[in-house]
Structure formats: structure tokens, C-alpha cells
Scaffold this motif. Structure first.
Motif, PDB file in Angstrom:
ATOM      1  N   VAL A  37       0.807  -1.225   0.000  1.00  0.00           N
ATOM      2  CA  VAL A  37       0.000   0.000   0.000  1.00  0.00           C
ATOM      3  C   VAL A  37       0.839   1.274   0.000  1.00  0.00           C
ATOM      4  N   ALA A  38       2.153   1.155  -0.088  1.00  0.00           N
ATOM      5  CA  ALA A  38       3.052   2.309   0.051  1.00  0.00           C
ATOM      6  C   ALA A  38       2.750   3.433  -0.938  1.00  0.00           C
ATOM      7  N   GLY A  39       2.272   3.122  -2.128  1.00  0.00           N
ATOM      8  CA  GLY A  39       2.021   4.158  -3.134  1.00  0.00           C
ATOM      9  C   GLY A  39       0.612   4.715  -3.138  1.00  0.00           C
ATOM     10  N   ILE A  40      -0.230   4.293  -2.221  1.00  0.00           N
ATOM     11  CA  ILE A  40      -1.626   4.729  -2.217  1.00  0.00           C
ATOM     12  C   ILE A  40      -1.753   6.098  -1.554  1.00  0.00           C
ATOM     13  N   ASP A  41      -2.490   6.978  -2.230  1.00  0.00           N
ATOM     14  CA  ASP A  41      -2.755   8.327  -1.729  1.00  0.00           C
ATOM     15  C   ASP A  41      -4.237   8.399  -1.358  1.00  0.00           C
ATOM     16  N   PRO A  42      -4.560   8.658  -0.091  1.00  0.00           N
ATOM     17  CA  PRO A  42      -5.971   8.663   0.312  1.00  0.00           C
ATOM     18  C   PRO A  42      -6.818   9.710  -0.396  1.00  0.00           C
ATOM     19  N   ALA A  43      -6.173  10.717  -0.990  1.00  0.00           N
ATOM     20  CA  ALA A  43      -6.922  11.775  -1.682  1.00  0.00           C
ATOM     21  C   ALA A  43      -7.014  11.539  -3.190  1.00  0.00           C
ATOM     22  N   ALA A  44      -6.465  10.431  -3.672  1.00  0.00           N
ATOM     23  CA  ALA A  44      -6.374  10.217  -5.122  1.00  0.00           C
ATOM     24  C   ALA A  44      -7.481   9.354  -5.700  1.00  0.00           C
ATOM     25  N   GLY A  45      -8.542   9.095  -4.947  1.00  0.00           N
ATOM     26  CA  GLY A  45      -9.658   8.347  -5.508  1.00  0.00           C
ATOM     27  C   GLY A  45      -9.721   6.912  -5.053  1.00  0.00           C
ATOM     28  N   PRO A  46     -10.657   6.152  -5.647  1.00  0.00           N
ATOM     29  CA  PRO A  46     -10.931   4.802  -5.179  1.00  0.00           C
ATOM     30  C   PRO A  46      -9.774   3.832  -5.392  1.00  0.00           C
ATOM     31  N   LEU A  62      -6.836   0.881   4.504  1.00  0.00           N
ATOM     32  CA  LEU A  62      -7.597   1.806   5.342  1.00  0.00           C
ATOM     33  C   LEU A  62      -6.661   2.611   6.256  1.00  0.00           C
ATOM     34  N   ASP A  63      -5.620   1.969   6.757  1.00  0.00           N
ATOM     35  CA  ASP A  63      -4.651   2.666   7.607  1.00  0.00           C
ATOM     36  C   ASP A  63      -3.902   3.765   6.845  1.00  0.00           C
ATOM     37  N   ARG A  64      -3.844   3.668   5.520  1.00  0.00           N
ATOM     38  CA  ARG A  64      -3.232   4.727   4.702  1.00  0.00           C
ATOM     39  C   ARG A  64      -4.135   5.960   4.644  1.00  0.00           C
ATOM     40  N   GLY A  65      -5.381   5.807   5.090  1.00  0.00           N
ATOM     41  CA  GLY A  65      -6.302   6.935   5.088  1.00  0.00           C
ATOM     42  C   GLY A  65      -7.402   6.845   4.051  1.00  0.00           C
ATOM     43  N   VAL A  66      -7.440   5.751   3.286  1.00  0.00           N
ATOM     44  CA  VAL A  66      -8.517   5.552   2.311  1.00  0.00           C
ATOM     45  C   VAL A  66      -9.804   5.293   3.095  1.00  0.00           C
ATOM     46  N   ASP A 107     -14.977   3.645 -11.581  1.00  0.00           N
ATOM     47  CA  ASP A 107     -14.166   4.265 -12.624  1.00  0.00           C
ATOM     48  C   ASP A 107     -13.068   5.093 -11.983  1.00  0.00           C
ATOM     49  N   ASP A 108     -11.978   5.249 -12.710  1.00  0.00           N
ATOM     50  CA  ASP A 108     -10.918   6.159 -12.308  1.00  0.00           C
ATOM     51  C   ASP A 108     -10.246   5.752 -11.002  1.00  0.00           C
ATOM     52  N   ALA A 109     -10.103   4.443 -10.771  1.00  0.00           N
ATOM     53  CA  ALA A 109      -9.400   3.981  -9.569  1.00  0.00           C
ATOM     54  C   ALA A 109      -7.925   4.348  -9.678  1.00  0.00           C
ATOM     55  N   GLN A 110      -7.306   4.634  -8.552  1.00  0.00           N
ATOM     56  CA  GLN A 110      -5.882   4.948  -8.563  1.00  0.00           C
ATOM     57  C   GLN A 110      -5.033   3.689  -8.626  1.00  0.00           C
ATOM     58  N   ALA A 111      -5.554   2.581  -8.079  1.00  0.00           N
ATOM     59  CA  ALA A 111      -4.779   1.340  -8.043  1.00  0.00           C
ATOM     60  C   ALA A 111      -5.695   0.149  -7.831  1.00  0.00           C
TER      61      ALA A 111
END
Length: 188
Positions: A37-46, A62-66, A107-111
Motif C-alpha cells: 500500500v506504500a504508493g496509495i494516496d488517500p486523496a487520489a480516488g478509489p 484503510l490505515d493509509r487513510g482511504v 471508474d478512475d481507480a488509482q490502483a
């Protein structure tokens, strides 16, 4: 019983009863989950998760803030789906095959983050999973997959058909067995 122990008990029970569905030796370690999950941005979408199992990677996302409503977890084992719904209120749990990810109404998932044993799957199913992934992620989105082996965890024909490139992590020794994480993307 703690959540970790009850999850391990459920995991081991399903491994024994449904070995064709559960092929890992143990749930993913916190070290592997953190790298996934290191590259996941909670503000970048689903975010879409494949093979959510008992929820170790789900928890890391979820701990990343999603937010739970921005996470769509696909799991085909009904008992794991029930556990995920109980453990993570508000989570979008889809009890279905990962091969149908392309039909997911996201649609438009980040990952797409995968806990699947991808290399043990038939080539057609790999095509469905990766083709569906890149239909659901935005340009520049990634497919994150771990592997225990020394080679990329997506078959060469699928990588070539989709024009995939990748980045790979160092070996995560504190996982059973040790693993690496690949991030696949379509350049350009």
C-alpha cells in the motif's frame, strides 16, 4: 480470541476446506501489507482490492487513510466476505471472481491491489484480471501484486499484450514465505 488469532483460525480452516481457493501458506504479514500500500494516496480516488481474504491488506489500505466507501474489495470466498463486512463497516465488499473486475462499477481507480496467487491461474483468467484492471484504473494507475518467486507475477504474454512495465520492491524477508511487490503500469 483476538482478531488476528480468529482471522488465522478462519484462514487455516478455509485453507483446509477449500485449498483450490486459498493457496497462501499464511495471511500476508504487516511488512508485506505496508509495501503493498506504500504508493496509495488517500486523496487520489478509489482503490480496488482483489482477493481480500481475512482483511490484512484491507486494513493496511484503510490505515493509509482511504475511506471505507472508497475501497472496493473483491473476494470469492463467502465466509471471508462475511468476515470482511463484519470487520470493516462501510467497506464495499463484492463477493465475486476477480476475473470480473472489469465489470465493477468503479471508474478512475488509482490502483488495484492484489492478494491473488496470480501465477497459479490460467492465462485466460490472468488476461481477464489485468485487462479488467486497466479498464478500471485511470491513466497512470497501477496494478500491485506480490510474488514469492524470482520472476514477474504476470505472465509474459499478458504483460506484452497490455504493454505493461513495472517497478519491483526489495525482498520482504519478514513474510512467510519472503516476497517481493511488483507495481505494473502502462507507460505513457
Amino acid at each position: 480470541m483476538t482478531t488476528a488469532r480468529s482471522d488465522l483460525a478462519l484462514f487455516m480452516g478455509q485453507l483446509l476446506r477449500k485449498p483450490h481457493q486459498v493457496v497462501a501458506l499464511a495471511p500476508s504479514s504487516r511488512f508485506l501489507c505496508a509495501e503493498m500500500v506504500a504508493g496509495i494516496d488517500p486523496a487520489a480516488g478509489p482503490v480496488i482490492e482483489l482477493g481480500a481474504g481475512t482483511g490484512n491488506i484491507t486494513q493496511a489500505i484503510l490505515d493509509r487513510g482511504v475511506r471505507p466507501q472508497d475501497l472496493h474489495s473483491i473476494e470469492m470466498n463467502p465466509e471471508f466476505c462475511d468476515r470482511l463486512r463484519a470487520r470493516f463497516p462501510g467497506l464495499n465488499v463484492h463477493c465475486m471472481s476477480a476475473g470480473d473486475v472489469g465489470a465493477l462499477p468503479v471508474d478512475d481507480a488509482q490502483a488495484v491491489v492484489s492478494g491473488l496467487p496470480l501465477l497459479s491461474m490460467p492465462l485466460g483468467l490472468q488476461r481477464d484480471i489485468l485487462g479488467g484492471t486497466f479498464a478500471r484504473v485511470r491513466p497512470g494507475g497501477t496494478y500491485v501484486q506480490f510474488t514469492y518467486g524470482p520472476k514477474p507475477p504476470v505472465a509474459r504474454p499478458v504483460r506484452e499484450e497490455l504493454g505493461l512495465d513495472w517497478r519491483v520492491s526489495g525482498k520482504i524477508w519478514w513474510n512467510l514465505p519472503p516476497a517481493r511487490v511488483y507495481r505494473f503500469f502502462q507507460p505513457g
